[in-house]
Design an enzyme around this catalytic site. Structure first.
Site, short mmCIF file in Angstrom:
data_model
loop_
_atom_site.label_atom_id
_atom_site.label_comp_id
_atom_site.label_asym_id
_atom_site.label_seq_id
_atom_site.Cartn_x
_atom_site.Cartn_y
_atom_site.Cartn_z
N HIS A 71 60.43 105.29 -5.75
CA HIS A 71 59.99 105.11 -4.37
C HIS A 71 58.51 104.70 -4.40
CE1 HIS A 71 60.33 106.78 -0.02
NE2 HIS A 71 59.40 105.86 -0.08
N HIS A 84 52.31 107.54 -6.96
CA HIS A 84 53.18 107.98 -8.05
C HIS A 84 53.76 106.75 -8.75
CE1 HIS A 84 55.25 108.45 -4.27
NE2 HIS A 84 54.98 109.72 -4.13
N GLU A 124 63.59 102.72 -3.32
CA GLU A 124 63.46 103.17 -1.94
C GLU A 124 62.10 102.77 -1.40
OE1 GLU A 124 65.32 107.64 -2.53
OE2 GLU A 124 63.18 107.37 -2.21
N THR A 144 55.80 112.49 2.42
CA THR A 144 57.14 112.22 1.91
C THR A 144 57.99 111.79 3.09
OG1 THR A 144 59.01 113.14 0.67
CG2 THR A 144 57.87 114.66 2.15
N HIS A 151 66.98 114.35 -0.30
CA HIS A 151 65.76 115.05 0.11
C HIS A 151 65.96 116.56 0.14
CE1 HIS A 151 61.63 115.08 1.31
NE2 HIS A 151 61.63 113.77 1.25
N HIS A 205 62.19 116.08 -6.64
CA HIS A 205 61.23 117.18 -6.69
C HIS A 205 61.80 118.43 -7.37
CE1 HIS A 205 57.63 119.30 -5.29
NE2 HIS A 205 58.44 120.32 -5.08
N1 PXP Z 1 65.52 110.16 -0.57
C1 PXP Z 1 64.39 109.65 -0.05
C2 PXP Z 1 64.50 108.55 0.95
C3 PXP Z 1 63.13 110.12 -0.45
O1 PXP Z 1 62.02 109.61 0.08
C4 PXP Z 1 63.07 111.12 -1.42
C5 PXP Z 1 61.72 111.60 -1.89
O2 PXP Z 1 61.02 110.56 -2.47
C6 PXP Z 1 64.27 111.62 -1.94
C7 PXP Z 1 65.48 111.13 -1.49
C8 PXP Z 1 64.29 112.71 -2.97
O3 PXP Z 1 63.82 113.89 -2.39
P1 PXP Z 1 63.42 115.12 -3.32
O4 PXP Z 1 62.23 114.69 -4.13
O5 PXP Z 1 63.09 116.21 -2.34
O6 PXP Z 1 64.60 115.44 -4.17
#
Ligand code: PXP
Length: 255
Positions: A61, A68, A88, A118, A208, A232
């Site tokens: 992303h 990052h 993303e 985020t 997420h 994360h």
């Molecule tokens: N999906 C999207 C659109 C995100 O922006 C993110 C975080 O970059 C994630 C999934 C993954 O989320 P997490 O890091 O909380 O697992």
């Protein structure tokens, strides 16, 4: 914690639907690298290790400030990866140029403001209908699968289908937050949203704040999710149990 499931066991659904894939979001690895300026840890090498340890996809992303993942990382990764590559981000001109050049398997469009910590909400597919139609078409014409990051609102999901998206990624932040207190009520809007997406011809991704506590319950209730992208918590768990164990533990949750 014991939690009751709302649907039949995943094994039964597994015969009907594809298995859910784990795409590892490697942004946090890049964040660690950036903290010291040198190329350590090496993001490309770590991505290859994720694949070796069982990741079925790699997600990046890149954000406008490149705090990052950097644009160069994305270019470097493309020829190396052997699993699904998912990029993303907010479809700025710069982001679109990058994705069209790299041609990943999938692009996930997220409505983040440039300074967002985020992703924290899905698209308003009505307000941004004209913009999204144009952007989706640009990717679609190059053979890149598209996914729109959405909340659970049925009307938004129906509209995402009308705009021409291939998939939606359900924003699971609110699920994760509510799961802690009440898993059954946390999952309900997602079961409904996923059914609406399927009815409208959309495949479903999710992401997420998914973690080892809430992922299994999510997947059992929506066994036809194509892909979860997790960064994360998976990286935090890797600090505790090692990267291979962490990836395998997440995969066990979606078997
Ligand atoms: N999906 C999207 C659109 C995100 O922006 C993110 C975080 O970059 C994630 C999934 C993954 O989320 P997490 O890091 O909380 O697992």
């Amino acid at each position: 914690m014991f939690v009751a499931v709302l649907v039949k066991p995943a094994q039964k659904w597994g015969k009907i639907f594809n298995m859910t894939k784990l795409s590892v979001n490697i942004n946090k690895i890049a964040l660690l690298r950036n903290a010291r300026g040198a190329n350590y840890p090496n993001v490309s090498e770590m991505a290859l290790l994720c694949e070796k340890y069982g990741a079925e996809g790699i997600t990046v992303h890149p954000r406008p400030d490149e705090r990052h993942i950097r644009y160069k990382d994305v270019m470097d990764l493309k020829p190396l990866l052997s699993t699904e590559f998912n990029i993303e981000g907010y479809p700025s001109e710069k982001f679109m140029d990058l994705v069209l050049k790299v041609k990943p398997h999938q692009v996930t469009l997220v409505p983040d403001a440039p300074d967002a910590l985020t992703s924290n909400a899905g698209w308003d597919c009505f307000k941004h209908a004209a913009f999204l139609t144009e952007v989706l078409e640009a990717f679609c014409s190059k053979g890149i699968r598209t996914s729109l990051f959405v909340d659970t609102d049925s009307k938004q999901i129906e509209q995402a289908a009308k705009l021409g998206a291939d998939r939606v990624e359900l924003y699971t932040g609110p699920y994760a937050e509510r799961f802690v207190k009440n898993p059954e009520s946390a999952i309900k809007p997602y079961v409904h949203a996923a059914a609406t997406a399927r009815k409208n011809g959309l495949s479903i991704n999710a992401g997420h704040d998914l973690n080892l506590h809430n992922l299994h319950f999510f997947q059992r209730n929506i066994p036809y999710v194509e892909e979860v992208s997790i960064g994360h918590a998976l990286v935090v768990d890797a600090l505790l149990m090692g990267l291979e164990n962490s990836i395998q533990s997440y995969k066990n949750c979606i078997k």
